[in-house]
Scaffold this motif. Structure first.
Motif, mmCIF file in Angstrom:
data_model
loop_
_atom_site.group_PDB
_atom_site.id
_atom_site.type_symbol
_atom_site.label_atom_id
_atom_site.label_comp_id
_atom_site.label_asym_id
_atom_site.label_seq_id
_atom_site.Cartn_x
_atom_site.Cartn_y
_atom_site.Cartn_z
ATOM 1 N N PRO A 21 13.824 31.709 -1.372
ATOM 2 C CA PRO A 21 12.416 32.068 -2.020
ATOM 3 C C PRO A 21 11.386 31.464 -1.356
ATOM 4 N N LEU A 22 10.255 32.056 -1.395
ATOM 5 C CA LEU A 22 8.992 31.531 -0.747
ATOM 6 C C LEU A 22 8.632 30.108 -1.505
ATOM 7 N N LEU A 23 8.795 30.179 -2.872
ATOM 8 C CA LEU A 23 8.322 29.163 -3.724
ATOM 9 C C LEU A 23 9.331 29.159 -4.912
ATOM 10 N N THR A 24 9.642 28.041 -5.454
ATOM 11 C CA THR A 24 10.575 27.780 -6.676
ATOM 12 C C THR A 24 9.882 26.361 -7.210
ATOM 13 N N GLY A 25 9.363 27.073 -8.708
ATOM 14 C CA GLY A 25 8.510 25.960 -9.234
ATOM 15 C C GLY A 25 8.191 26.268 -10.854
ATOM 16 N N TYR A 26 7.395 25.341 -11.204
ATOM 17 C CA TYR A 26 6.877 25.540 -12.589
ATOM 18 C C TYR A 26 5.216 25.982 -12.698
ATOM 19 N N ASP A 27 5.273 27.197 -13.249
ATOM 20 C CA ASP A 27 3.850 27.737 -13.131
ATOM 21 C C ASP A 27 3.257 27.329 -14.696
ATOM 22 N N HIS A 28 2.195 26.496 -14.716
ATOM 23 C CA HIS A 28 1.590 26.135 -16.028
ATOM 24 C C HIS A 28 0.348 26.957 -16.449
ATOM 25 N N CYS A 29 0.167 28.052 -15.878
ATOM 26 C CA CYS A 29 -1.136 28.772 -16.266
ATOM 27 C C CYS A 29 -0.888 29.156 -17.843
ATOM 28 N N ASP A 30 -1.882 29.339 -18.462
ATOM 29 C CA ASP A 30 -1.946 29.859 -19.840
ATOM 30 C C ASP A 30 -1.280 30.922 -20.022
ATOM 31 N N ASP A 31 -1.432 32.011 -19.217
ATOM 32 C CA ASP A 31 -0.586 33.177 -19.445
ATOM 33 C C ASP A 31 0.672 33.125 -19.269
ATOM 34 N N CYS A 32 1.294 32.372 -18.489
ATOM 35 C CA CYS A 32 2.930 31.991 -18.408
ATOM 36 C C CYS A 32 3.334 31.169 -19.416
ATOM 37 N N GLN A 33 2.775 30.173 -20.026
ATOM 38 C CA GLN A 33 2.892 29.515 -21.251
ATOM 39 C C GLN A 33 3.124 30.759 -22.383
ATOM 40 N N ARG A 34 2.201 31.690 -22.672
ATOM 41 C CA ARG A 34 2.065 32.672 -23.579
ATOM 42 C C ARG A 34 3.277 33.663 -23.298
ATOM 43 N N GLN A 35 3.463 34.014 -22.165
ATOM 44 C CA GLN A 35 4.416 35.083 -21.954
ATOM 45 C C GLN A 35 5.799 34.475 -22.134
ATOM 46 N N SER A 36 6.045 33.195 -21.766
ATOM 47 C CA SER A 36 7.729 32.488 -21.963
ATOM 48 C C SER A 36 7.456 31.966 -23.283
ATOM 49 N N GLY A 37 6.308 31.533 -24.141
ATOM 50 C CA GLY A 37 6.772 30.897 -25.133
ATOM 51 C C GLY A 37 7.213 29.502 -25.273
#
Length: 135
Positions: A21-37
């Motif tokens: 992968p080019l990047l493996t990590g945690y995405d803390h954006c508000d949209d990802c928080q909402r999408q993942s719950g």
């Protein structure tokens, strides 16, 4: 390395044929928080041209802070988030939880993106944090 995965009901499957992968990590954006719950989304970023999918994917068009479109991919049957696809970039962020179990167990997240939106009670810090999206 071939990254394979599927949604909860297995109607959507995907494969990314990449060296790594080019990047493996945690995405803390508000949209990802909402999408993942949840507090963040584990993402595995790969070139779009290395990804193939099969099954009933629904795409929801949102707008990034940059003003560009971002498409959130879901299984239209079970609703599992599959990826987010920034229209202006040649990469796509697969949702790490959808990878096949042996693959996701071997992931080693090293990066945090959108730490600007990181919730204050998230204490873990990875070695490569970015306040927004890296260039």
């Amino acid at each position: 390395m071939v990254l394979t995965g599927h949604c909860l009901c297995k109607a959507v499957t995907f494969k990314a044929d990449v060296e790594e992968p080019l990047l493996t990590g945690y995405d803390h954006c508000d949209d990802c928080q909402r999408q993942s719950g949840s507090t963040y989304s584990l993402v595995v970023v790969v070139p779009k041209d290395k990804l193939t999918t099969e099954g009933p994917i629904k795409k929801w068009k949102g707008t990034a802070d940059s003003g560009n479109s971002v498409y959130r991919w879901f299984c239209s049957e079970c609703g599992s988030p599959i990826a987010h696809d920034p229209e202006a970039a040649p990469v796509i962020a697969l949702k790490g939880g959808c990878l096949d179990s042996p693959i996701k167990k071997a992931l080693k997240p090293t990066t945090e993106i959108w730490t600007h939106g990181k919730l204050p009670f998230c204490q873990e810090k990875l070695e490569h944090p970015f306040e927004y999206m890296p260039n």
